[in-house]
Design an enzyme around this catalytic site. Structure first.
Site, PDB file in Angstrom:
ATOM      1  N   GLU A 197       1.103  -1.118   0.083  1.00 41.90           N
ATOM      2  CA  GLU A 197      -0.153  -0.175   0.048  1.00 41.90           C
ATOM      3  C   GLU A 197       0.873   1.294  -0.067  1.00 41.90           C
ATOM      4  OE1 GLU A 197      -2.020  -1.093   3.384  1.00 41.90           O
ATOM      5  OE2 GLU A 197      -0.445  -0.429   4.839  1.00 41.90           O
ATOM      6  N   CYS A 253       3.636   8.450   0.768  1.00 37.77           N
ATOM      7  CA  CYS A 253       4.266   7.507   1.688  1.00 37.77           C
ATOM      8  C   CYS A 253       4.391   5.869   0.931  1.00 37.77           C
ATOM      9  CB  CYS A 253       3.558   7.542   3.163  1.00 37.77           C
ATOM     10  SG  CYS A 253       4.098   6.155   4.104  1.00 37.77           S
ATOM     11  N   CYS A 258       7.618  -6.999   6.454  1.00 35.93           N
ATOM     12  CA  CYS A 258       8.752  -6.437   7.022  1.00 35.93           C
ATOM     13  C   CYS A 258       8.994  -7.646   8.153  1.00 35.93           C
ATOM     14  CB  CYS A 258       8.493  -5.416   8.019  1.00 35.93           C
ATOM     15  SG  CYS A 258      10.189  -4.499   8.471  1.00 35.93           S
ATOM     16  N   CYS A 317       8.976  -5.674  15.079  1.00 30.23           N
ATOM     17  CA  CYS A 317       8.740  -4.595  15.970  1.00 30.23           C
ATOM     18  C   CYS A 317       7.325  -5.054  16.800  1.00 30.23           C
ATOM     19  CB  CYS A 317       8.477  -3.041  15.657  1.00 30.23           C
ATOM     20  SG  CYS A 317      10.179  -2.684  14.660  1.00 30.23           S
ATOM     21  N   CYS A 351       3.939  -3.307  15.985  1.00 32.56           N
ATOM     22  CA  CYS A 351       3.459  -2.897  14.397  1.00 32.56           C
ATOM     23  C   CYS A 351       2.699  -4.101  13.718  1.00 32.56           C
ATOM     24  CB  CYS A 351       4.874  -2.605  13.825  1.00 32.56           C
ATOM     25  SG  CYS A 351       4.681  -2.721  11.799  1.00 32.56           S
ATOM     26  N   CYS A 370       0.636   1.085   9.397  1.00 31.33           N
ATOM     27  CA  CYS A 370       1.308   0.470   8.273  1.00 31.33           C
ATOM     28  C   CYS A 370       0.735  -0.655   8.222  1.00 31.33           C
ATOM     29  CB  CYS A 370       2.689   0.698   8.211  1.00 31.33           C
ATOM     30  SG  CYS A 370       3.708  -0.492   9.468  1.00 31.33           S
TER      31      CYS A 370
HETATM   32  S1  SF4 Z   1       7.758  -0.632  12.778  1.00 27.84           S
HETATM   33 FE1  SF4 Z   1       6.842  -2.341  11.460  1.00 27.84          FE
HETATM   34  S2  SF4 Z   1       7.348  -1.800   9.527  1.00 27.84           S
HETATM   35 FE2  SF4 Z   1       8.694  -0.450  10.787  1.00 27.84          FE
HETATM   36  S3  SF4 Z   1      10.812  -1.671  10.988  1.00 27.84           S
HETATM   37 FE3  SF4 Z   1       9.413  -2.300  12.740  1.00 27.84          FE
HETATM   38  S4  SF4 Z   1       8.079  -4.150  11.940  1.00 27.84           S
HETATM   39 FE4  SF4 Z   1       8.994  -3.329  10.254  1.00 27.84          FE
END
Ligand code: SF4
Length: 355
Positions: free
Chosen positions: A94, A107, A114, A118, A121, A345
């Site tokens: 996206e 963006c 990913c 984290c 997220c 995100c």
């Molecule tokens: S916040 Fe989410 S998208 Fe950003 S690096 Fe950490 S896991 Fe990856």
């Protein structure tokens, strides 16, 4: 399987070489680039400066369809639009267009998913599906520039002015395609979009080897470092890559970037209630940053459904800002555009999978 080769994957020289391999003159590649980057055209039948047979061959070889719109959601009175794209292999990514009175920003995603893990997220929870090619990343930018130029975003036609690599993925974990995309964005027309490097922001969760590489490129993009906490103890959990590159190593690399490019870098800090928003952490962050050329962006966390991580209380956020200011650190609270359209995100892609 790799995505099909696209003009945007190639250097200017390579584009000319491909044209020659196809039996065409090398300047034909520049004509194609002009329609793509400068005119933002996706209607090859109107490109009458090219003979039909050459045009069809070049378009087939250099401009394959890499991203197909799945759906778009708008908010903020039509000034914010989030687009969900399907890639050639069915993977979803996206991008978000945000229009302001004085600028228009997109963006973009650099990876599908990913791998940085984290815990707060949504994208991080699903892991990494794959890296995007330069063509797939650039296409998000060009499609957004086209939508703005055609007046699809409320407020009339407008030029795309800023690009931020803050969608899905860790940009510096997909280094080559991300740098090629930066070149496509910043190269003057007609071989690129001609957007100033200063208007391009590359974010990173702190891949020191990637920051060091970026420093050597000497392209003065804005570097945004997602720090999220000033102490290694919490950061080891909040941003697991910290176990490899700790806070002081990340700041050392960012300082070197600033010294080489002269560009102030930003520190991104998602404020999470009772996790990293305490006064002592604001004070520690202030002491760490007070003599550095940085700007802190505090981001009220956008809660993901079913997650225990949530945004800070207003009073804690205000105190955090105040404590940084006491240390003379420049700080703003990021405007949370797109919040009502699954703004965190990865959430739009995640919700599509559940349909
Ligand atoms: S916040 Fe989410 S998208 Fe950003 S690096 Fe950490 S896991 Fe990856």
């Amino acid at each position: 399987m790799k995505p099909p080769r696209h003009l945007a994957d190639l250097t200017v020289e390579q584009r000319g070489e491909v044209a020659v391999e196809l039996g065409e003159k090398s300047f034909r590649a520049k004509q194609i680039a002009t329609h793509y980057f400068e005119h933002l055209s996706d209607e090859p039948q109107t490109w009458t400066d090219l003979p039909t047979s050459s045009r069809d061959l070049l378009v087939e070889s250099l401009l394959p369809t890499l991203i197909t719109p799945v759906r778009s959601v708008t908010c903020d009175g039509g000034r914010t639009r989030k687009d969900l794209w399907r890639l050639f292999d069915g993977v979803l990514v996206e991008s978000v267009i945000m229009r302001y009175p004085d600028r228009a920003t997109v963006c973009i995603s650099s990876q599908a998913g990913c791998g940085m893990g984290c815990p707060f997220c949504a994208t991080g929870q699903a892991g990494l599906t794959r890296n995007l090619s330069a063509g797939e990343i650039t296409e998000q930018v060009v499609a957004s520039a086209r939508a703005l130029a055609r007046g699809e975003i409320a407020g009339g036609p407008m030029r795309l002015s800023n690009v931020v690599f803050m969608g899905m993925g860790e940009p510096l974990a997909n280094y080559g395609p991300v740098i090629q995309t930066v070149r496509n964005i910043t190269t003057p027309m007609p071989n690129g979009l001609g957007i100033s490097a200063r208007s391009v922001t590359v974010s990173t969760v702190g891949l020191v080897n990637g920051i060091d590489r970026l420093t050597k490129e000497g392209i003065p993009v804005t570097l945004a470092v997602s720090l999220h906490t000033p102490d290694d103890e919490l950061r080891d959990t909040l941003v697991p890559i910290n176990n490899r590159f700790n806070v002081s190593e990340v700041l050392r690399a960012a300082d070197a970037y600033e010294a080489r490019t002269g560009r102030r870098y930003s520190i991104e800090y998602a404020l999470i209630r009772d996790i990293n928003d305490q006064a002592w952490r604001a004070d520690l962050l202030g002491r760490l940053l007070k003599n550095r050329n940085t700007h802190v962006n505090l981001i009220p966390l956008n809660p993901t459904p079913g997650s225990k991580w949530t945004a800070s209380r207003q009073e804690d956020q205000d105190a955090f800002v105040h404590l940084l200011e006491v240390h003379g650190v420049s700080v703003t609270v990021r405007d949370t555009r797109g919040r009502e359209i699954d703004g965190a995100c990865g959430q739009l892609a995640a919700s599509e999978k559940n349909i």
